[in-house]
Design a protein around this motif. Structure first.
Motif, PDB file in Angstrom:
ATOM      1  N   PHE A 119     -12.138   2.016 -54.051  1.00 43.63           N
ATOM      2  CA  PHE A 119     -13.012   2.168 -52.877  1.00 43.63           C
ATOM      3  C   PHE A 119     -12.635   1.117 -51.840  1.00 43.63           C
ATOM      4  O   PHE A 119     -12.519  -0.072 -52.164  1.00 43.63           O
ATOM      5  CB  PHE A 119     -14.480   1.992 -53.280  1.00 43.63           C
ATOM      6  CG  PHE A 119     -15.063   3.239 -53.885  1.00 43.63           C
ATOM      7  CD1 PHE A 119     -15.209   4.400 -53.132  1.00 43.63           C
ATOM      8  CD2 PHE A 119     -15.460   3.258 -55.212  1.00 43.63           C
ATOM      9  CE1 PHE A 119     -15.733   5.558 -53.687  1.00 43.63           C
ATOM     10  CE2 PHE A 119     -15.992   4.414 -55.778  1.00 43.63           C
ATOM     11  CZ  PHE A 119     -16.127   5.567 -55.010  1.00 43.63           C
ATOM     12  N   HIS A 120     -12.440   1.566 -50.608  1.00 39.14           N
ATOM     13  CA  HIS A 120     -11.984   0.639 -49.571  1.00 39.14           C
ATOM     14  C   HIS A 120     -12.486   1.072 -48.199  1.00 39.14           C
ATOM     15  O   HIS A 120     -12.957   2.192 -48.016  1.00 39.14           O
ATOM     16  CB  HIS A 120     -10.447   0.595 -49.564  1.00 39.14           C
ATOM     17  CG  HIS A 120      -9.825   1.902 -49.167  1.00 39.14           C
ATOM     18  ND1 HIS A 120      -9.627   2.919 -50.062  1.00 39.14           N
ATOM     19  CD2 HIS A 120      -9.377   2.351 -47.969  1.00 39.14           C
ATOM     20  CE1 HIS A 120      -9.079   3.952 -49.432  1.00 39.14           C
ATOM     21  NE2 HIS A 120      -8.923   3.646 -48.152  1.00 39.14           N
ATOM     22  N   ALA A 121     -12.337   0.159 -47.264  1.00 35.49           N
ATOM     23  CA  ALA A 121     -12.557   0.463 -45.855  1.00 35.49           C
ATOM     24  C   ALA A 121     -11.185   0.500 -45.202  1.00 35.49           C
ATOM     25  O   ALA A 121     -10.317  -0.304 -45.540  1.00 35.49           O
ATOM     26  CB  ALA A 121     -13.401  -0.632 -45.218  1.00 35.49           C
ATOM     27  N   ASP A 122     -10.976   1.447 -44.283  1.00 33.65           N
ATOM     28  CA  ASP A 122      -9.767   1.396 -43.461  1.00 33.65           C
ATOM     29  C   ASP A 122      -9.989   0.293 -42.432  1.00 33.65           C
ATOM     30  O   ASP A 122     -11.141  -0.025 -42.102  1.00 33.65           O
ATOM     31  CB  ASP A 122      -9.532   2.734 -42.760  1.00 33.65           C
ATOM     32  CG  ASP A 122      -9.217   3.857 -43.756  1.00 33.65           C
ATOM     33  OD1 ASP A 122      -8.901   3.548 -44.915  1.00 33.65           O
ATOM     34  OD2 ASP A 122      -9.303   5.038 -43.361  1.00 33.65           O
ATOM     35  N   SER A 123      -8.905  -0.287 -41.925  1.00 37.86           N
ATOM     36  CA  SER A 123      -9.104  -1.330 -40.914  1.00 37.86           C
ATOM     37  C   SER A 123      -8.091  -1.188 -39.798  1.00 37.86           C
ATOM     38  O   SER A 123      -7.042  -0.559 -39.969  1.00 37.86           O
ATOM     39  CB  SER A 123      -8.995  -2.710 -41.549  1.00 37.86           C
ATOM     40  OG  SER A 123      -7.656  -3.058 -41.728  1.00 37.86           O
ATOM     41  N   ILE A 218     -17.047   3.417 -46.634  1.00 41.58           N
ATOM     42  CA  ILE A 218     -16.247   3.093 -47.833  1.00 41.58           C
ATOM     43  C   ILE A 218     -15.877   4.388 -48.561  1.00 41.58           C
ATOM     44  O   ILE A 218     -16.741   5.245 -48.786  1.00 41.58           O
ATOM     45  CB  ILE A 218     -17.058   2.152 -48.750  1.00 41.58           C
ATOM     46  CG1 ILE A 218     -17.403   0.876 -47.976  1.00 41.58           C
ATOM     47  CG2 ILE A 218     -16.292   1.834 -50.027  1.00 41.58           C
ATOM     48  CD1 ILE A 218     -18.508   0.065 -48.616  1.00 41.58           C
ATOM     49  N   HIS A 219     -14.612   4.506 -48.887  1.00 43.24           N
ATOM     50  CA  HIS A 219     -14.134   5.772 -49.451  1.00 43.24           C
ATOM     51  C   HIS A 219     -12.932   5.530 -50.360  1.00 43.24           C
ATOM     52  O   HIS A 219     -12.379   4.426 -50.382  1.00 43.24           O
ATOM     53  CB  HIS A 219     -13.751   6.722 -48.303  1.00 43.24           C
ATOM     54  CG  HIS A 219     -12.667   6.161 -47.433  1.00 43.24           C
ATOM     55  ND1 HIS A 219     -12.889   5.160 -46.515  1.00 43.24           N
ATOM     56  CD2 HIS A 219     -11.339   6.421 -47.392  1.00 43.24           C
ATOM     57  CE1 HIS A 219     -11.747   4.850 -45.932  1.00 43.24           C
ATOM     58  NE2 HIS A 219     -10.782   5.602 -46.452  1.00 43.24           N
ATOM     59  N   ARG A 220     -12.518   6.582 -51.040  1.00 42.96           N
ATOM     60  CA  ARG A 220     -11.314   6.485 -51.863  1.00 42.96           C
ATOM     61  C   ARG A 220     -10.739   7.876 -52.097  1.00 42.96           C
ATOM     62  O   ARG A 220     -11.419   8.889 -51.924  1.00 42.96           O
ATOM     63  CB  ARG A 220     -11.623   5.826 -53.207  1.00 42.96           C
ATOM     64  CG  ARG A 220     -12.394   6.715 -54.162  1.00 42.96           C
ATOM     65  CD  ARG A 220     -12.507   6.079 -55.553  1.00 42.96           C
ATOM     66  NE  ARG A 220     -13.349   6.882 -56.421  1.00 42.96           N
ATOM     67  CZ  ARG A 220     -13.794   6.477 -57.599  1.00 42.96           C
ATOM     68  NH1 ARG A 220     -13.507   5.254 -58.035  1.00 42.96           N
ATOM     69  NH2 ARG A 220     -14.548   7.266 -58.344  1.00 42.96           N
TER      70      ARG A 220
END
Ligand SMILES: [Fe+2]
Length: 236
Positions: A119-123, A218-220
């Motif tokens: 799970f992450h945020a794009d930046s 937050i997505h994956r």
């Protein structure tokens, strides 16, 4: 954890009803994900089948899609794919359509895995957003912000990262976390229930950039087991 369909009681997701609304609705009032729910006609499975086997991520182009020997239902699916590409290009975006058989994994993840299965945020360094649609195969998954913990804020993980860095918990350490994208990855809270982005829905999600009025979405990428169908994914 099996993802739920997206939570209707969650105020950070707003449903919209047209492409225009998806483009023009700002991320504000805590909303960090916009979803244009669609039930697309056409046989996307046939398109994937006709594309044949492969490995990793295969980028698709319009000429190749139009040349596929598909039935009428497959043709309808191809027309949707092309229409979505055109809509996004008309917004001066550069959408990519991928057939995804598998993603590269972090071979040696260390204290924090930084691949797309996490799970992450794009930046981005400037104002930006991410657009996503899964047409076929396992759909992208989301995690509510209130059910997510930044991995770098988990004491045991932070301690391991500090050891790896070999210094103090100071500005330089925070730069190190940032440069390695460690600070963009999240752990689901124990009671977390990730949700599915679903098939055919076009999403516009908030990314992490300086001055963003909302926290990032937050997505994956979902886990893909061997033998599962590849994913057909639009991303911009
Ligand atoms: Fe992402």
């Amino acid at each position: 954890m099996k993802p739920l369909n997206f939570p209707v009681d969650y105020p950070r997701i707003r449903q919209v009803h047209s492409f225009q609304e998806l483009v023009s609705t700002p991320f504000a009032d805590c909303v960090n994900a916009l979803c244009w729910e669609r039930s697309l006609p056409g046989d996307f499975g046939e398109v994937v089948e006709r594309l044949g086997g492969g490995e990793g991520i295969v980028a698709l182009d319009e000429v190749g899609l139009l040349a596929l020997p598909v039935s009428a239902a497959g043709r309808v699916a191809v027309e949707w794919l092309l229409a979505d590409l055109r809509l996004l290009r008309a917004q001066e975006r550069a959408p990519v359509l991928n057939c995804i058989h598998g993603y590269p994994r972090d071979e040696q993840p260390g204290p924090v895995a930084t691949d797309v299965f996490s799970f992450h945020a794009d930046s981005a360094p400037v104002e930006a957003d991410t657009w996503l649609c899964t047409y076929h195969g396992p759909a992208s998954e989301g995690l509510r912000n209130d059910e997510a913990l930044r991995r770098v804020d988990i004491p045991a993980t932070r301690a391991e990262l500090l050891k790896l860095f070999g210094g103090q918990d100071d500005v330089e350490f925070r730069e190190f976390l940032n440069e390695n994208c460690y600070d963009l990855h999240y752990a689901p809270a124990p009671q977390a229930r990730p949700f599915s982005f679903g098939l055919g829905n076009l999403w516009r999600i908030a990314v992490d950039y300086p001055g963003s009025p909302v926290p990032p979405c937050i997505h994956r990428a979902p886990e893909t087991a061997p033998g599962q169908p590849p994913r057909l994914l639009l991303i911009s």
